[in-house]
Design a protein around this motif. Structure first.
Motif: not given
Length: 104
Positions: A79-84, A47-52, A100-103
């Protein structure tokens, strides 16, 4: 333990492109050890899940048919720049990993 995942999330216009590399053996349970001939037990990400934030962007259900050290790439909007961005996985033995990566 060092992270088992590398994530890059870059925004261009209103589209975010995500690239993720996961470190995992992804054994399908049908391989054999070269020396002993013993079957290598199945061990794969299920299972892989991606979230903002609270928004789920992607849910992927995988099996032993995915290659070792899987690479995942997808695009999304809203999404916006700086969101996680958080990507997490769970394998068939119950192990989990999250990064977690910052956009940018």
């Amino acid at each position: 333990m060092a992270s088992q995942m590398k994530i890059k999330a870059k925004i261009k216009g209103d589209v975010v492109e995500v690239k993720a590399l996961m470190t995992h053996p992804m054994e399908n349970g049908m391989g054999k050890d070269k020396e002993s001939g013993a079957v290598i037990p199945a061990h794969f990400i299920q299972n892989v899940v991606a979230k903002v934030g609270d928004r789920t962007l992607l849910t992927a259900l995988w099996s032993g048919g995915v290659s070792k050290n899987p690479y995942l790439s997808f695009k999304f909007t809203g999404a916006a720049k700086g969101e996680k961005l958080e990507i997490s996985w769970t394998d068939n033995k119950g192990a989990t990993e999250s990064e977690i990566a910052e956009i940018e």
